[in-house]
Write a protein that holds these residues in place. Sequence first.
Motif, PDB file in Angstrom:
ATOM      1  N   ASP A 117       5.965  63.506   9.640  1.00 17.47           N
ATOM      2  CA  ASP A 117       6.425  62.198   9.151  1.00 17.47           C
ATOM      3  C   ASP A 117       7.916  62.219   8.864  1.00 17.47           C
ATOM      4  OD1 ASP A 117       3.955  61.135   9.294  1.00 17.47           O
ATOM      5  OD2 ASP A 117       3.499  61.295   7.148  1.00 17.47           O
ATOM      6  N   ARG A 118       8.382  63.342   8.289  1.00 19.31           N
ATOM      7  CA  ARG A 118       9.805  63.455   7.947  1.00 19.31           C
ATOM      8  C   ARG A 118      10.293  64.858   8.263  1.00 19.31           C
ATOM      9  NH1 ARG A 118      11.087  62.219   1.936  1.00 19.31           N
ATOM     10  NH2 ARG A 118       8.935  62.901   1.798  1.00 19.31           N
ATOM     11  N   VAL A 119      11.500  64.935   8.800  1.00 21.83           N
ATOM     12  CA  VAL A 119      12.093  66.241   9.129  1.00 21.83           C
ATOM     13  C   VAL A 119      13.420  66.373   8.393  1.00 21.83           C
ATOM     14  CG1 VAL A 119      13.042  67.670  10.978  1.00 21.83           C
ATOM     15  CG2 VAL A 119      10.988  66.294  11.405  1.00 21.83           C
ATOM     16  N   ILE A 120      13.517  67.423   7.599  1.00 22.16           N
ATOM     17  CA  ILE A 120      14.776  67.724   6.909  1.00 22.16           C
ATOM     18  C   ILE A 120      15.364  68.987   7.538  1.00 22.16           C
ATOM     19  CG2 ILE A 120      15.876  68.331   4.730  1.00 22.16           C
ATOM     20  CD1 ILE A 120      13.735  66.821   3.254  1.00 22.16           C
ATOM     21  N   ILE A 121      16.602  68.885   7.967  1.00 24.40           N
ATOM     22  CA  ILE A 121      17.300  70.019   8.578  1.00 24.40           C
ATOM     23  C   ILE A 121      18.297  70.555   7.555  1.00 24.40           C
ATOM     24  CG2 ILE A 121      18.890  70.672  10.443  1.00 24.40           C
ATOM     25  CD1 ILE A 121      16.023  70.116  11.430  1.00 24.40           C
ATOM     26  N   ILE A 122      18.296  71.867   7.388  1.00 28.17           N
ATOM     27  CA  ILE A 122      19.193  72.474   6.384  1.00 28.17           C
ATOM     28  C   ILE A 122      20.189  73.394   7.096  1.00 28.17           C
ATOM     29  CG2 ILE A 122      17.750  72.232   4.349  1.00 28.17           C
ATOM     30  CD1 ILE A 122      16.522  74.950   4.863  1.00 28.17           C
ATOM     31  N   VAL A 123      21.462  73.160   6.816  1.00 33.45           N
ATOM     32  CA  VAL A 123      22.517  73.909   7.511  1.00 33.45           C
ATOM     33  C   VAL A 123      23.692  74.198   6.575  1.00 33.45           C
ATOM     34  CG1 VAL A 123      22.038  73.005   9.843  1.00 33.45           C
ATOM     35  CG2 VAL A 123      23.593  71.751   8.335  1.00 33.45           C
ATOM     36  N   ASP A 124      24.482  75.174   6.979  1.00 30.77           N
ATOM     37  CA  ASP A 124      25.790  75.379   6.357  1.00 30.77           C
ATOM     38  C   ASP A 124      26.801  74.531   7.133  1.00 30.77           C
ATOM     39  OD1 ASP A 124      25.053  77.812   8.245  1.00 30.77           O
ATOM     40  OD2 ASP A 124      27.201  77.437   8.435  1.00 30.77           O
ATOM     41  N   GLU A 125      27.987  74.382   6.524  1.00 29.51           N
ATOM     42  CA  GLU A 125      28.943  73.407   7.054  1.00 29.51           C
ATOM     43  C   GLU A 125      29.391  73.687   8.484  1.00 29.51           C
ATOM     44  OE1 GLU A 125      31.678  72.402   3.691  1.00 29.51           O
ATOM     45  OE2 GLU A 125      32.870  71.564   5.332  1.00 29.51           O
ATOM     46  N   LYS A 126      29.421  74.961   8.869  1.00 29.05           N
ATOM     47  CA  LYS A 126      29.977  75.232  10.201  1.00 29.05           C
ATOM     48  C   LYS A 126      29.032  74.840  11.354  1.00 29.05           C
ATOM     49  CE  LYS A 126      29.090  80.210  10.808  1.00 29.05           C
ATOM     50  NZ  LYS A 126      28.064  80.353   9.794  1.00 29.05           N
ATOM     51  N   LYS A 127      27.816  74.422  11.005  1.00 26.98           N
ATOM     52  CA  LYS A 127      26.894  73.958  12.050  1.00 26.98           C
ATOM     53  C   LYS A 127      27.206  72.519  12.482  1.00 26.98           C
ATOM     54  CE  LYS A 127      24.063  77.629  11.711  1.00 26.98           C
ATOM     55  NZ  LYS A 127      22.789  77.664  11.038  1.00 26.98           N
ATOM     56  N   LEU A 128      28.027  71.813  11.693  1.00 28.73           N
ATOM     57  CA  LEU A 128      28.372  70.426  12.060  1.00 28.73           C
ATOM     58  C   LEU A 128      29.439  70.451  13.143  1.00 28.73           C
ATOM     59  CD1 LEU A 128      28.650  68.675   8.568  1.00 28.73           C
ATOM     60  CD2 LEU A 128      26.655  68.858  10.072  1.00 28.73           C
ATOM     61  N   VAL A 129      29.179  69.766  14.251  1.00 30.09           N
ATOM     62  CA  VAL A 129      30.136  69.767  15.374  1.00 30.09           C
ATOM     63  C   VAL A 129      30.339  68.325  15.845  1.00 30.09           C
ATOM     64  CG1 VAL A 129      29.512  72.097  16.167  1.00 30.09           C
ATOM     65  CG2 VAL A 129      28.260  70.134  17.061  1.00 30.09           C
ATOM     66  N   PRO A 130      31.534  68.016  16.391  1.00 26.94           N
ATOM     67  CA  PRO A 130      31.733  66.664  16.907  1.00 26.94           C
ATOM     68  C   PRO A 130      30.922  66.417  18.174  1.00 26.94           C
ATOM     69  CG  PRO A 130      33.717  68.018  17.186  1.00 26.94           C
ATOM     70  CD  PRO A 130      32.739  68.837  16.398  1.00 26.94           C
TER      71      PRO A 130
END
Length: 230
Positions: A117-130
């Motif tokens: 029903d719901r998916v929460i993804i947990i990451v550190d900041e360097k996983k964010l990419v443009p």
Amino acid sequence: MPHFSTTEQKRNAATAAVEYVENKMVVGLGTGSTVEFALRLLSQRVKQGLHITGVPSSLATARLARRLRIPLVPDDGAFKKIDLTIDGADEVDPKLHLIKGGGGALTREKIVAARSDRVIIIVDEKKLVPQLGKLPLPVEVLPFGWQSTAALLRTLGARIQVRQNEDKIFRSDNGNIILDCHFRRITDAPALAAQIKSIAGVVEVGLFIRLADLVIVGKKEGGVAGLWAA
Ligand code: 5RP
């Protein structure tokens, strides 16, 4: 300004995610080092009386969950609906499309996410990419005819590396091969995911499109940020 390590960022993201877990939920348990923090926190809550049933997305997660005494579905072929899944990711783009499969568990992870029903993804900041694609895109393929499957993936512009485990070809929990496909830049992730999925021999692709509802990012300066799907 204090600088929080990657490990601390992962732990903070996991701590925030575990707060969404409620009594009696069926919880999808992702795979990887960030999820490990979530499992340890869930285990403490279970000890304090929380009742949940976990659906592990890999044999490694199942083993750890059992060690931590997190109750699991008795038959991993028989779960139907999952209330909430917590998982990690290798890359997250601004639309919350993901690359997953760094740990080789992408197929089970995708089944678990897709049934949730719901998916929460947990990451550190360097996983964010443009834009996705700096890291290789894992594609799980059947061993039968895998070299011809790899040749077809090459026609889509990928440089292919066969994932190895020491000096042997790595096998997934499903007995399959993982081809790490280097695209460098993925400009249209949904289209690429569909193209790759249409190749006979491909079991699953590590592009997760419109599956994440919330991405919780552990921040370098401390605390977390929540990115919600539009
Ligand atoms: C495993 C995965 C993981 O979630 C992804 O590789 C992130 O791992 P970590 O939390 O260790 O950075 O997709 O197949």
